[in-house]
Structure formats: structure tokens, C-alpha cells
Scaffold this motif. Structure first.
Motif, PDB file in Angstrom:
ATOM      1  N   VAL A 102       0.842  -1.206   0.000  1.00  0.00           N
ATOM      2  CA  VAL A 102       0.000   0.000   0.000  1.00  0.00           C
ATOM      3  C   VAL A 102       0.868   1.244   0.000  1.00  0.00           C
ATOM      4  CG1 VAL A 102      -1.615   1.358   1.390  1.00  0.00           C
ATOM      5  CG2 VAL A 102      -2.014  -1.086   1.055  1.00  0.00           C
ATOM      6  N   ILE A 142      -4.206   4.528   8.023  1.00  0.00           N
ATOM      7  CA  ILE A 142      -4.606   3.392   7.193  1.00  0.00           C
ATOM      8  C   ILE A 142      -4.413   2.121   8.013  1.00  0.00           C
ATOM      9  CG2 ILE A 142      -4.028   2.015   5.144  1.00  0.00           C
ATOM     10  CD1 ILE A 142      -3.078   4.622   3.809  1.00  0.00           C
ATOM     11  N   THR A 146      -4.508  -1.818   7.115  1.00  0.00           N
ATOM     12  CA  THR A 146      -4.632  -2.890   6.130  1.00  0.00           C
ATOM     13  C   THR A 146      -5.184  -4.132   6.835  1.00  0.00           C
ATOM     14  OG1 THR A 146      -2.400  -3.758   6.470  1.00  0.00           O
ATOM     15  CG2 THR A 146      -2.629  -1.913   4.926  1.00  0.00           C
ATOM     16  N   ILE A 176      -8.551   4.958   6.575  1.00  0.00           N
ATOM     17  CA  ILE A 176      -8.914   4.024   5.515  1.00  0.00           C
ATOM     18  C   ILE A 176      -8.734   2.615   6.068  1.00  0.00           C
ATOM     19  CG2 ILE A 176      -8.508   3.286   3.141  1.00  0.00           C
ATOM     20  CD1 ILE A 176      -9.297   6.255   3.409  1.00  0.00           C
ATOM     21  N   GLY A 227      -8.918  -1.436   5.301  1.00  0.00           N
ATOM     22  CA  GLY A 227      -8.988  -2.498   4.315  1.00  0.00           C
ATOM     23  C   GLY A 227      -9.897  -3.629   4.762  1.00  0.00           C
ATOM     24  N   GLN A 252     -13.557  -0.672   3.480  1.00  0.00           N
ATOM     25  CA  GLN A 252     -13.754  -1.454   2.268  1.00  0.00           C
ATOM     26  C   GLN A 252     -15.035  -2.277   2.384  1.00  0.00           C
ATOM     27  OE1 GLN A 252     -10.438  -3.890   1.129  1.00  0.00           O
ATOM     28  NE2 GLN A 252     -11.439  -4.698  -0.690  1.00  0.00           N
ATOM     29  N   ASP A 258      -6.998  -5.565  -3.480  1.00  0.00           N
ATOM     30  CA  ASP A 258      -7.443  -4.900  -2.256  1.00  0.00           C
ATOM     31  C   ASP A 258      -6.442  -3.842  -1.804  1.00  0.00           C
ATOM     32  OD1 ASP A 258      -9.754  -6.387  -2.168  1.00  0.00           O
ATOM     33  OD2 ASP A 258      -9.088  -7.734  -0.572  1.00  0.00           O
ATOM     34  N   ASN A 259      -5.148  -4.164  -1.888  1.00  0.00           N
ATOM     35  CA  ASN A 259      -4.135  -3.172  -1.519  1.00  0.00           C
ATOM     36  C   ASN A 259      -4.235  -1.936  -2.395  1.00  0.00           C
ATOM     37  OD1 ASN A 259      -3.092  -4.817   0.506  1.00  0.00           O
ATOM     38  ND2 ASN A 259      -1.546  -5.731  -0.820  1.00  0.00           N
ATOM     39  N   ILE A 309      -7.080   0.222  -1.214  1.00  0.00           N
ATOM     40  CA  ILE A 309      -6.717   1.007  -0.028  1.00  0.00           C
ATOM     41  C   ILE A 309      -5.941   2.253  -0.446  1.00  0.00           C
ATOM     42  CG2 ILE A 309      -5.341   1.009   2.083  1.00  0.00           C
ATOM     43  CD1 ILE A 309      -5.930  -2.034   2.277  1.00  0.00           C
TER      44      ILE A 309
END
Length: 423
Positions: free
Chosen positions: A57, A159, A161, A193, A195, A219, A255-256, A259
Motif C-alpha cells: 500500500v 490506514i 490494512t 482508511i 482495508g 472497504q 485490495d491493496n 486502499i
């Protein structure tokens, strides 16, 4: 300034604290104050935590920022070949003179007091970032989040993940406990954010965000990403993006990428950033195809791949990536650390691999022995043998199956050794 090289200073720093990992922020705050609080003079910070995907990311986000004509500092760990990889100043790896200068200054300010290697080198990175102009600072958590040495900043964006089981000895024995540590980077009023998460982890993150008043962009709720007809489709309330697939291999990289795109949207970066994040990103040892050097030369008809994933979630993602590739006999060369779950990592790979050659990781005290990794592979259901070196394993596989697909895997430390020895 000291006449010592950065390697000499770094070696001395390894001896400042008896434990490699000792999660607390007291020592970091002490040294930062002695340095004049460089963490308060950084370009806007994006702070990244999570179990898997942090580095990918960050790499996509950096590529997007640079594609928009802006500059970013970046901090990541561990390094693969040289320590300098951990610190990027306005896009470029820190040079030897600049690294030596900040390490020297941190060593002097610390005065021989207890501090871990990661803590003092994180302070050095923050000091370097505070003295160079850039538009953003991309700061990757080392371990956990709440008590990680990087958690001394006031970010404009955080973020998280995907969170999964890893480092249980330090972060907790349940997914909820680990998620709580990751959620420790959340700050009052600062957007985050998030994930793809298991429900248990997401509930923990949502509770912490609610306590702090930190807006979440999750997400599957606030934004969506998926591959479609050879393109990557991203959608949020601002609209739809139709982009090239990311250069990094694997379904998990979709998915990364999502993000990174959600972060770029939140930061207000222009559309030029989106394409650049997908097309310009480079991140070594994540399903990296090796084409030059002693290893490919030892198996000229084989495919040779390198991946640094090392926990059960990474093993599952890697298995899916391999399963999507054109069929070819797969042989693994694996070395892992004794802090990991080798059976959990290898179990998803077992149905795909015809054999595993186990190696120890040279120069790493926490390595599993080749015999221990081979035993774990057998427990996971693989045919396993031991090899003295990666090169010996490649030669053995090439002799028995010259057209094989060979994957060196199990640890970023092993990946770094391979990249260093393979030129």
C-alpha cells in the motif's frame, strides 16, 4: 560528525537494549525530546498499520503521489539488502552521508541509554524527514501500532490494512487483541482508511474509532474495488475509476490497490495519481520474478520467483496467486523465523507444491533450522528435504525437474539474502 560508516553505527545501536522488541514509547519520547522533537516538523503524515499489505500500500501510494508531481518521504521495515532502503527522502533512498549524520546525532543524543534498534533508527528517520522538504510523509508501523515507535506523530490520515494472526507473543493471542493494537494509531478526528477485515477485527476498530471520533472509510461499505475484464474498478461516493491492474501480482494486490486509491481520494490527489499508483509501483520480494544472477543461471529452463510473505494469511494469498498462474510443477525453497507459524503458513501451499527444500537463513539468529522448517512442511502435508543453501536447492530442483516453477519463500530476511547474493 563521526568518521564511522552507517554500518558501524548501526552495529553499535544493536547493543543498546537487551531485547530486540520491547514495546513502549517512553524511550522514543525521551530521545525525540533530546533531538528537539523532529516529529512535530514533518510534512503531512499518512500512518499505515496492519498485518499484511502495509508495504505494498505504501509503495502504491508513493507511486501515486510522485505521479501527481509531488514528493513523499517514506519509512518502511525491515530492509531487504541495505538499511538505507528503510528511509526515502522526497522519493530517493537516503544517501550514506545523510544516514551517517542522523545516526551519529541520535547516538550522541541518546548518550548510551537503553533503547531498541528499531526505536533509535525510527528517531533517525524522523530527524531526517524533518530536515528535508516534501509534500507527504508515509510512515509504516513496525509492529502493532499502539506502542510502536512510529506512533508519535499527528497524522492527517491513517490506514489499517487487513489484520490477521501474527506476532502473538507481542500483540495478543486473539484477533481482537491484535486489532486493538493496530487500532492504536487512530487519532481523534483523523480519517482512517480500513482495508478488508474479519468481522471480529472490524468491530474492534469501529469501537475505537467511535470513542475517538475518527471517521472510517471501510472497504465493502464506503468503497469497493474489484478486477473486471482485465481492469481494476474502484468505486466510492465520488464516482467510479476504471484503471489498469496493479503491476504487483496477486489477488490481494487488488485490495491493496483499493486502499491506496481510497487514501489518494481522501488526500485530494489528481487523477494522474491513480494510473501512476497502478503502473509505476515497484515493491521487491513480493512475487518478484528473478531473471538474472546465479540462481536463474543454475536453473536456466525454470521459472524462479521470490516472495517475502511469512504468516498464514500471506500463505493463503500466495496460494491463490500461484493457483491462478498457468499450470507448472511447483517446488518451494523455504526458510522462516522461529517467531512465525510455519505450519499455518505452509498449509495453504501444500496442495500446490510437489516438494519443499528447507533452508536456514544465514546471519539471522531467529532463523528456524532447515530441519525444523522441513518438519513443519511435513506436518503441513508436503514432501520436504533439507538443503545447505538456496543455490544448492535450486540446483537440486533443476536436476530433477528442469522446467519447474521454483518459489523461494517464507521470510523477508531470506528474500533479502537472496537479493543480496543474486546481485
Amino acid at each position: 560528525m563521526s568518521a564511522d560508516s552507517s554500518d558501524v553505527i548501526l552495529d553499535r545501536m544493536m547493543s543498546l537494549h537487551p531485547k530486540i522488541i520491547d514495546l513502549t514509547l517512553d524511550r522514543v519520547w525521551r530521545l525525540l525530546h533530546a533531538l528537539g522533537d523532529p516529529q512535530d516538523r514533518l510534512p503531512p503524515v499518512i500512518h499505515i498499520a496492519g498485518t499484511n499489505g502495509k508495504g505494498s500500500v505504501q509503495a502504491m501510494l508513493r507511486a501515486g503521489i510522485e505521479g501527481a508531481g509531488r514528493r513523499a518521504h517514506a519509512y518502511t521495515s525491515p530492509h531487504l539488502v541495505r538499511f538505507h532502503e528503510r528511509i526515502r527522502l522526497a522519493g530517493d533512498l537516503i544517501d550514506e552521508s545523510a544516514l551517517t549524520a542522523v545516526l551519529d546525532e541520535c547516538e550522541a543524543a541518546n548518550g548510551g541509554a537503553d533503547i531498541t534498534y528499531f526505536e533509535i533508527t525510527t528517531c533517525a528517520a524522523l530527524l531526517a524527514f524533518s530536515r528535508a522538504a516534501a509534500d507527504y510523509t508515509l510512515l509504516e508501523v513496525g509492529l502493532g501500532g499502539r506502542l510502536d515507535a512510529t506512533n508519535v506523530v499527528d497524522p492527517v490520515l491513517t490506514i489499517i490494512t487487513p489484520v490477521s494472526m501474527d506476532h502473538q507473543g507481542y500483540l495478543g493471542e486473539t484477533l481482537e487483541e491484535i486489532a486493538a493494537e493496530k487500532a492504536g494509531i487512530l487519532k481523534p478526528g483523523v480519517p482512517c482508511i480500513v482495508g478488508r477485515q474479519d468481522d471480529a477485527a472490524l468491530e474492534v476498530i469501529e469501537r475505537q474509532a467511535a470513542r475517538l471520533g475518527a471517521p472510517l472509510l471501510v472497504q465493502g461499505q464506503d468503497w469497493h474495488v474489484m478486477p473486471e475484464e482485465g481492469r481494476l474498478v474502484y468505486q466510492d461516493e465520488a464516482g467510479l475509476l476504471d484503471l489498469p491492474l496493479p503491476r504487483l501480482m496477486g489477488h490481494h494486490q487488488f485490495d491493496n490497490a483499493g486502499i491506496a486509491l481510497a487514501a489518494m481520494r481522501q488526500l485530494g490527489l489528481p487523477e494522474t495519481a491513480h494510473d501512476a499508483a497502478m503502473q509505476r509501483v515497484a515493491w521487491p520480494a513480493r512475487m518478484q520474478y528473478l531473471t538474472r544472477g546465479p540462481l536463474p543461471e543454475a536453473a536456466p529452463r525454470a521459472e524462479l520467483w521470490l516472495d517475502g510473505g511469512h504468516n498464514p494469511a500471506a500463505g493463503a494469498s500466495l496460494a491463490r496467486t500461484l493457483g491462478d498462474m498457468p499450470p507448472k510443477p511447483l517446488h518451494l525453497i523455504c526458510g522462516m523465523l522461529n517467531t512465525k507459524d510455519p505450519v499455518g503458513y505452509l498449509t495453504p501451499l501444500a496442495p500446490l507444491a510437489q516438494s519443499l527444500h528447507a533452508v536456514s537463513i544465514d546471519g539471522v539468529t531467529a532463523t528456524l533450522s532447515a530441519a525444523e522448517t522441513a518438519a513443519a512442511a511435513r506436518e503441513a502435508g508436503m514432501q520436504a528435504t533439507e538443503a545447505a543453501t538456496v543455490l544448492d536447492a535450486v540446483r537440486a530442483i533443476a536436476a530433477s525437474d528442469p522446467d519447474a516453477r521454483i518459489l523461494v519463500c517464507g521470510s523477508l530476511y531470506l528474500a533479502g539474502t537472496v537479493l543480496a547474493e543474486n546481485g
